[in-house]
Design an enzyme around this catalytic site. Structure first.
Site, PDB file in Angstrom:
ATOM      1  CG  HIS A  21      10.814   6.026   0.430  1.00  0.00           C
ATOM      2  ND1 HIS A  21      11.265   6.426  -0.495  1.00  0.00           N
ATOM      3  CD2 HIS A  21      11.745   6.666   1.414  1.00  0.00           C
ATOM      4  CE1 HIS A  21      12.262   7.072  -0.528  1.00  0.00           C
ATOM      5  NE2 HIS A  21      12.373   7.668   0.458  1.00  0.00           N
TER       6      HIS A  21
ATOM      7  CE  LYS B  10       7.530  -5.577  -9.110  1.00  0.00           C
ATOM      8  NZ  LYS B  10       7.381  -4.252  -9.164  1.00  0.00           N
ATOM      9  NE  ARG B  11      13.818  -7.953  -1.016  1.00  0.00           N
ATOM     10  CZ  ARG B  11      14.529  -8.044   0.192  1.00  0.00           C
ATOM     11  NH1 ARG B  11      15.716  -7.043   0.276  1.00  0.00           N
ATOM     12  NH2 ARG B  11      14.519  -8.432   1.240  1.00  0.00           N
TER      13      ARG B  11
ATOM     14  CE  LYS C  75       8.119  -4.643  -3.424  1.00  0.00           C
ATOM     15  NZ  LYS C  75       8.044  -3.390  -4.238  1.00  0.00           N
TER      16      LYS C  75
ATOM     17  CB  THR D  15      12.385   2.962  -8.874  1.00  0.00           C
ATOM     18  OG1 THR D  15      12.798   2.263  -7.947  1.00  0.00           O
ATOM     19  CG2 THR D  15      12.253   4.340  -8.267  1.00  0.00           C
TER      20      THR D  15
ATOM     21  CE  LYS E  58      15.946   1.368 -11.559  1.00  0.00           C
ATOM     22  NZ  LYS E  58      16.052   0.693 -10.272  1.00  0.00           N
TER      23      LYS E  58
HETATM   24  C1  26Q Z   1      13.247  -0.513   8.586  1.00  0.00           C
HETATM   25  C2  26Q Z   1      13.460  -0.867  10.077  1.00  0.00           C
HETATM   26  C3  26Q Z   1      14.540  -2.193  10.341  1.00  0.00           C
HETATM   27  C4  26Q Z   1      14.859  -2.985   9.349  1.00  0.00           C
HETATM   28  C5  26Q Z   1      14.603  -2.565   7.958  1.00  0.00           C
HETATM   29  C6  26Q Z   1      13.879  -1.528   7.705  1.00  0.00           C
HETATM   30  C7  26Q Z   1      13.327  -1.032   6.327  1.00  0.00           C
HETATM   31  C8  26Q Z   1      14.426  -1.198   5.319  1.00  0.00           C
HETATM   32  C9  26Q Z   1      14.336  -1.074   4.011  1.00  0.00           C
HETATM   33  C10 26Q Z   1      12.211  -0.799   6.016  1.00  0.00           C
HETATM   34  C11 26Q Z   1      11.930  -0.227   4.663  1.00  0.00           C
HETATM   35  C12 26Q Z   1      13.060  -0.611   3.791  1.00  0.00           C
HETATM   36  C13 26Q Z   1      12.867  -0.276   2.040  1.00  0.00           C
HETATM   37  C14 26Q Z   1      11.708   0.189   1.674  1.00  0.00           C
HETATM   38  C15 26Q Z   1      11.769   0.315   0.229  1.00  0.00           C
HETATM   39  O1  26Q Z   1      12.608   0.211  -0.681  1.00  0.00           O
HETATM   40  N1  26Q Z   1      10.515   1.226  -0.129  1.00  0.00           N
HETATM   41  C16 26Q Z   1      10.349   1.521  -1.773  1.00  0.00           C
HETATM   42  O2  26Q Z   1      10.680   2.862  -1.808  1.00  0.00           O
HETATM   43  C17 26Q Z   1      10.897   3.053  -3.291  1.00  0.00           C
HETATM   44  C18 26Q Z   1      11.835   4.427  -3.331  1.00  0.00           C
HETATM   45  O3  26Q Z   1      10.897   5.620  -3.048  1.00  0.00           O
HETATM   46  C19 26Q Z   1       9.603   3.127  -3.964  1.00  0.00           C
HETATM   47  O4  26Q Z   1       9.482   3.216  -5.361  1.00  0.00           O
HETATM   48  C20 26Q Z   1       8.855   1.669  -3.570  1.00  0.00           C
HETATM   49  O5  26Q Z   1       7.518   1.685  -3.969  1.00  0.00           O
HETATM   50  C21 26Q Z   1       8.894   1.389  -2.033  1.00  0.00           C
HETATM   51  O6  26Q Z   1       8.505   0.252  -1.753  1.00  0.00           O
END
Ligand code: 26Q
Length: 809
Positions: free
Chosen positions: A354, A542-543, A548, A650, A654
């Site tokens: 991702h 978004k976050r 971004k 995503t 929406k």
């Molecule tokens: C990993 C290790 C330790 C702590 C946290 C994490 C961690 C947590 C969440 C690393 C990444 C995330 C989230 C990533 C994320 O949301 N990515 C998004 O995924 C979406 C679904 O595929 C995409 O549409 C987005 O582009 C992408 O940024």
């Protein structure tokens, strides 16, 4: 199937009496919410029995979707909708003297995720149920979900999110399915009769207790399950042990064990090698594999056919330890040799990537793994050693390439490389992102085995994100599609373009206007602020992350504000800019950007020069349920990431599905949106991913843009000076102009893209002045958004990765 409102209200009255010992007249809204949840849960439990019997009989391959995050949001309205009892439920509640809307609003979001990745998992699980795929989601039952955000003096403050009080109404605890997970200790390897025997001893045990949530499919009795593992200590805290000193140790052990399921890590697209996070990952993965294996053995008596009966999907690298854990069980507990165990494992597991951001690629210090998971370490070391020998042969000793692809290197374990080595399929989440994986991030592995690499462009649950949240548009869509059910056949949405275009576009304008008013009414109640509903609703939610580029949006607003102050007759299309974003608590730059947006908002909103023309709003605590209110009211969707950085997005889907037009870069799924609707139906701007890469190669110097562009200089100077509150944003400005050690200034190319963004904004503003044109563009966007339904995406996973059948009707 099918319940009348009378039947439902009888079920509710009975449930209220038996569970809460209350009569309707005494029941609070909270009692009634829980009662409704329990009644729907009962219906789903009945359906679930049928589903289980069907699965048991068919012996079909099962899908297991492993994710550290499932951002489920609310479930009451959703489950009622999917079960086909929403109108009856509303009526029943009305007849008992309750307002359905109030009860829906009472439900806390199940915020078991950060953003895109977690919400995607929730949409996909819903879709597996609707498509009648035997699938289970697995995650952790975090006591605290994503933090609640408050804005105090313009700054983010985090509060705990205690969702379980009411949220637990959906959960059924299954103590009989408890698994034991082992941490620490030591491992002895010996040989008995020529067979290797591995003994793990001195470990600490944590109990994994499942709390299951049912997931109802739409127009089917098929019901899937989300299994959330709770962590418990096996050691009872026994007061009689107090004197022996064991008592304190027991309390400590209990606290350590139960810390595992306490809180969701709030970092999104960023990793840190934290011990507790590693404990979470192994805890959840080990419990999950053991539970799958236990059921499999009970049914088939052998693990020989395990890979034929199970597909395990890992949602980014977070559940990667499933690979060595399955190996451990096959080797140590079932006595398979390495090659057989490896065959079974690698034919079971697939990996979805991702992100391509370097800071988000998971790497664990090997010492942490050695201490916490000694047996898993030995298996990882063996996998890594074998792989590395293969790499050395393949690359003829080119150690640069070997090191890039290695699993263990420099004292670190690299989870993505392990996934690439062990998984039968690897996929990106949009066409562009999958190309970047193939051509860049995993290029060597792709060259070796191109068939393993696939694309599955993301999708969203269009039942929730259109029908449920935007009833006006749903009604119009139903008229357009006639007898066909677009809720099961999203590809039918194109038929909206077959309706009389002028009248349909006009209807869309009316629906949007009503949705904007509804949102404003809600916001007025919530925050006491009136939004200008005559202005364009321009939304970025978004976050918060530098890539971004919320800051690019803010810079453009500063530009507009300065123009307006320079020349009160400056003409531009009135806007309400809406922002919503949580920043990871430790991400200082992200927090400063939130502060800046709030300072800017306060200054703009207080200035009479902006009245009826420019309004800036930072929406507190952006979350699933807020997105559900906002999407139907949005007109311009900001998807402005630096090209090449946003894997898919995503939220963009929406907005599109709800008739907002996109202003965006050619990044992630925006590229495919553009293929669907054509450049004329979007507002594209900025460097392409290739151009960004080329600029990095050539050496990008942001100050050249600063020097050459008076507008940019004034914007940056204003950020340095600050706004009415006198706070200066020098750190932000410095990051745009001065390279950090060994780095590059403005690494997300805001200055390079600014002029192009400004032009696209101007065009969007111009276009908005012609409502016919605007609404016609919205129509094309909505009609062609069917591609972005989760059902399409999940069908692709089913066909190309899981090799399981989907519903046909
Ligand atoms: C990993 C290790 C330790 C702590 C946290 C994490 C961690 C947590 C969440 C690393 C990444 C995330 C989230 C990533 C994320 O949301 N990515 C998004 O995924 C979406 C679904 O595929 C995409 O549409 C987005 O582009 C992408 O940024």
């Amino acid at each position: 199937m099918g319940y009348t409102s009378k039947q439902l209200s009888k079920l509710m009255v009975d449930k209220l009496r038996r569970t809460f010992g209350r009569d309707v007249s005494e029941a609070t809204d909270a009692d009634m919410f829980q009662t409704c949840a329990l009644v729907l849960r009962d219906i789903m439990s009945g359906n679930r029995v049928e589903t289980r019997e069907k699965n048991q009989k068919n012996n079909a391959r099962q899908v297991h979707y492993l994710s550290l995050e499932f951002l489920v949001g609310r479930s009451l309205e959703k489950n009622a909708f999917n079960l086909g009892v929403l109108p009856q439920l509303k009526e029943a509640l009305g007849s008992l003297g309750f307002s359905a809307a109030d009860l829906f609003e009472l439900e806390p979001d199940a915020g078991l995720g950060n953003g895109g990745l977690g919400r995607l998992a929730a949409c996909y699980l819903e879709s597996t149920a609707t498509l009648e795929i035997p699938a289970t989601g697995y995650s952790i039952c975090y006591e605290l979900g994503i933090f609640k955000q408050k804005i105090v003096d313009g700054q983010q403050v985090e509060l705990p999110d205690n969702w379980l009080q009411l949220g637990a109404a959906w959960l059924v605890t299954r103590p009989e399915d408890t698994e034991e997970v082992h941490f620490g200790g030591h491992v002895d390897v010996s040989y008995e009769n020529g067979r290797r025997v591995v003994r793990h001893s001195g470990y600490t045990t944590v109990l994994a207790v499942p709390r299951d949530m049912k997931i109802a499919g739409y127009k089917t009795n098929h019901t899937n399950r989300l299994r959330l593992w709770d962590a418990k200590s096996p050691t009872p805290v026994d007061l009689s042990r107090f004197s022996s000193g064991d008592y304190v140790k027991a309390v400590e052990e209990k606290a350590t064990a139960e810390a595992i399921a306490k809180v969701l890590y709030p970092e999104d697209n960023h990793t840190e090698g934290k011990m507790l996070r590693l404990r979470q990952q192994y805890f959840f993965v080990s419990a999950t594999v053991q539970s799958i294996v236990r059921k499999h053995k009970a049914k088939y008596g052998t693990l020989r056919n395990f890979h034929e009966k199970h597909a395990i999907q890992i949602n980014d690298t977070h559940p990667t330890l499933v690979i060595p854990e399955l190996m451990r069980i096959l080797l140590d507990e079932e006595g398979y040799n390495w090659d057989d165990a490896w065959y079974i494992t690698t034919h079971t597991v697939s990996y979805t990537n991702h992100t391509v951001l370097a800071e988000a690629l998971e790497r664990w210090p090997q010492d942490l793994i050695i201490n916490l998971l000694p047996r898993i370490w030995l298996i990882l070391d063996e996998i890594s050693g074998k792989y590395q020998r293969r790499l050395e042969q393949e690359f003829h000793g080119d150690m640069d390439r070997v090191s890039r692809n290695a699993i263990i290197w420099d004292g670190q374990v690299r989870m993505a490389n392990l996934c690439v080595c062990a998984c039968q399929a690897i996929n990106g989440v949009s066409a562009l992102h999958s190309d970047i994986l193939k051509n860049d991030v995993f290029h060597d592995a792709y060259r070796r085995d191109p068939k393993k690499f696939l694309n599955v462009t993301n999708g969203i649950d269009h039942r929730r994100w259109l029908a449920q949240i935007n009833p006006g548009l749903h009604e119009l869509m139903c008229e357009a599609v006639g007898s066909g059910d677009y809720l099961l056949h999203p590809e039918l949405m194109v038929q909206l373009e077959k309706k009389a275009p002028v009248a349909t576009a006009k209807r869309l304008g009316e629906i949007k206007a009503a949705n904007k008013r509804a949102f404003s009414d809600w916001y007025a109640r919530e925050a006491g602020v009136l939004l200008n509903t005559d202005a364009m609703f321009d939304v970025q939610v978004k976050r918060l992350h530098e890539y971004k580029r919320q800051l690019l949006n803010a810079m453009h607003i500063i530009y507009l504000y300065q123009r307006l102050k320079d020349d009160p007759h400056f003409t531009f299309t009135p806007r309400v800019y809406l922002f919503g974003a949580k920043a990871a608590p430790g991400y200082a730059m992200a927090k400063q950007i939130i502060h800046l947006i709030n300072s800017l908002a306060n200054t703009v909103n207080a200035d009479p020069a902006c009245k009826d023309r420019l309004q800036v709003v930072f929406l507190e605590n952006y979350r699933v349920s807020l997105a559900e209110r906002l999407m139907p009211a949005a007109e311009l969707s900001e998807q402005i990431s630096t090209a090449g950085k946003e894997a898919s997005g995503t939220g963009n889907m929406k907005f599109m599905m709800n008739g907002a037009l996109t202003i965006g870069t050619l990044d992630g799924a925006n590229v495919e949106m553009c293929q669907q609707v054509g450049e004329d139906n979007m507002f594209l701007f900025g460097l392409t991913a290739n151009e960004v890469a080329a600029k990095v190669q050539q050496g990008y110097r942001s100050y050249e843009y600063y020097n050459q562009n008076e507008t940019l200089r004034r914007i940056l100077d204003q950020m340095t000076r600050g706004f009415d509150d006198g706070v200066s944003y020098t750190d932000i400005v410095n990051s745009l102009l001065f390279a950090p050690n060994g780095g590059m200034a403005d690494q997300y190319f805001l200055l390079a893209d600014f002029e192009s963004y400004r032009a696209a904004q101007a065009l969007a503003g111009q276009t908005y002045l012609d409502p016919k044109k605007w609404n016609q563009m919205a129509l094309v966007n909505i009609a062609r958004s069917g591609l972005f339904a989760a059902d399409r995406a999940v069908t692709e996973y089913a066909k190309n990765i899981w090799h399981v059948d989907v519903r046909k009707d």
